[in-house]
Design a protein around this motif. Sequence first.
Motif, PDB file in Angstrom:
ATOM      1  N   THR A 188       0.827  -1.205   0.000  1.00 38.54           N
ATOM      2  CA  THR A 188       0.000   0.000   0.000  1.00 38.54           C
ATOM      3  C   THR A 188       0.860   1.253   0.000  1.00 38.54           C
ATOM      4  O   THR A 188       0.560   2.231  -0.707  1.00 38.54           O
ATOM      5  N   VAL A 189       1.957   1.233   0.785  1.00 37.83           N
ATOM      6  CA  VAL A 189       2.867   2.381   0.807  1.00 37.83           C
ATOM      7  C   VAL A 189       3.486   2.604  -0.569  1.00 37.83           C
ATOM      8  O   VAL A 189       3.567   3.733  -1.057  1.00 37.83           O
ATOM      9  N   ALA A 190       3.943   1.511  -1.205  1.00 35.79           N
ATOM     10  CA  ALA A 190       4.562   1.625  -2.529  1.00 35.79           C
ATOM     11  C   ALA A 190       3.573   2.169  -3.555  1.00 35.79           C
ATOM     12  O   ALA A 190       3.921   3.019  -4.378  1.00 35.79           O
ATOM     13  N   ALA A 191       2.321   1.681  -3.509  1.00 33.55           N
ATOM     14  CA  ALA A 191       1.307   2.138  -4.460  1.00 33.55           C
ATOM     15  C   ALA A 191       0.976   3.610  -4.251  1.00 33.55           C
ATOM     16  O   ALA A 191       0.885   4.390  -5.210  1.00 33.55           O
ATOM     17  N   THR A 192       0.799   4.007  -2.995  1.00 32.29           N
ATOM     18  CA  THR A 192       0.467   5.400  -2.700  1.00 32.29           C
ATOM     19  C   THR A 192       1.611   6.330  -3.086  1.00 32.29           C
ATOM     20  O   THR A 192       1.396   7.398  -3.673  1.00 32.29           O
ATOM     21  N   TYR A 193       2.836   5.921  -2.769  1.00 33.25           N
ATOM     22  CA  TYR A 193       3.991   6.745  -3.120  1.00 33.25           C
ATOM     23  C   TYR A 193       4.106   6.902  -4.635  1.00 33.25           C
ATOM     24  O   TYR A 193       4.385   8.008  -5.131  1.00 33.25           O
ATOM     25  N   LEU A 194       3.905   5.810  -5.368  1.00 30.18           N
ATOM     26  CA  LEU A 194       4.002   5.885  -6.826  1.00 30.18           C
ATOM     27  C   LEU A 194       2.991   6.871  -7.393  1.00 30.18           C
ATOM     28  O   LEU A 194       3.319   7.685  -8.267  1.00 30.18           O
TER      29      LEU A 194
END
Length: 438
Positions: A188-194
């Motif tokens: 979720t962190v990776a998706a939001t950051y992207l």
Amino acid sequence: MEAQTGGDAGVFDKPRMSTPSPSPRLGFCGAVFIMLKSALGAGLLSFPWAFSRAGGVHTAVTVEMFSLVFLVSGLVILGYSSSISGQSTYQAVVGHLCGPAIGKLCELCFVLNVFMICVAFLVILADQLKKLSISIYELITDSAGNAMPYHWYTDQRFTLFLVCLFVILPLSIPKEIWIQKYTSALGTVAATYLTVAIVVRYYTRTVPEVHLSPSYNTGMGFWASIFNVIPTICFGFQCHECCVAVYSSLGNKKLSNWVIISLLSMFICLVIYTLTGIYGYLTFGRNVAADVLMSYSGDDVLMIIARLLFGVSIITIYPIALLLGRLVIQDPLLRHRETESYETCIRVALTAVWIIITLLIALFVPDISKVISIIGGISAFFIFVFPGLCLIFAMQSQPMSARLRWILIAWGMITILFGTFIFGQSTFFAIMQVFHKL
């Protein structure tokens, strides 16, 4: 008894029979978070490309909103099916309601789907390793402009092999992937950051803007352009395989509560996927890569961080997907012989073979768009076909008004027909792409 009363309200408000589960129970926020973790993954990288293939923002968003009706419907149907069957896994629900033959078909599709998802993970990981290697080459280029000479051991394919051998394989061998509890938020962190990085880069880029009309001619017919985006949507929003397990762990099993969880989860996914698709597409237009991170320069710090986050996320999620597929294959092999040493040999052998085959496919089929077309077609079974079958079979025994029963049966038939069409269309285009490249 309340369970025997008719009426429309009872279908959505009273909890059905379910097997008792150990405490602690899963709460509302925990269920939403797990659904997001399952849906927000590798498919996010392909949404700008899907917007380009659809012919523009307006068409792609319209298809997204239309598909969302079926996506939420599938989640609600599966929760309802789990409640009346008392089963806690997707395959068990389908087998219980639809019979052993359809249950076996579900298991086969499940293994194939998880297998292709693992291939997609490795293809994306290879893409990120390639881009990172380019960044390293640029950093160590000498003042004369001479880059570091190429060696076989500096190739990203060899690096991917090392990652599979020394990181993914050890994480995949255990019976239970314990590291998941430490990395549950990483996806979720990776998706939001992207998503944030793509939006920020669009507004801070120094290159001339890409002027785009709301839609453009892709060289295909209108309907062909629309259906090009559906496999990516299915791949991206796919969390249906885990939703039965999530529902069965809920403390509040009222279907009205599950409907809210499904709607909220899909809405958050819709916002993240749509922002990524719109701004990635507006940044690069029709030249956007199937993996949007490959479209950015190798020295972009924002995107280097995104590559690292996505790479680590994929490395930790791959063993989970492998475990799900391995369990389905492993169970019949252990049915008649269940010693500790035999189980260990089977588990290690299946894990090694799984990783080797997915690695070979990822190396020889480097285009993620082809993999997504196949996965999107298979996902149609889990999002449309099997939920529709469960709904039709469930209506044969559940007490309710005749009018509501026939409405739900009709909806089940519509979802089956729609899912079958999506599977046929996406599989056909995937095969045609392969032959076109030969």
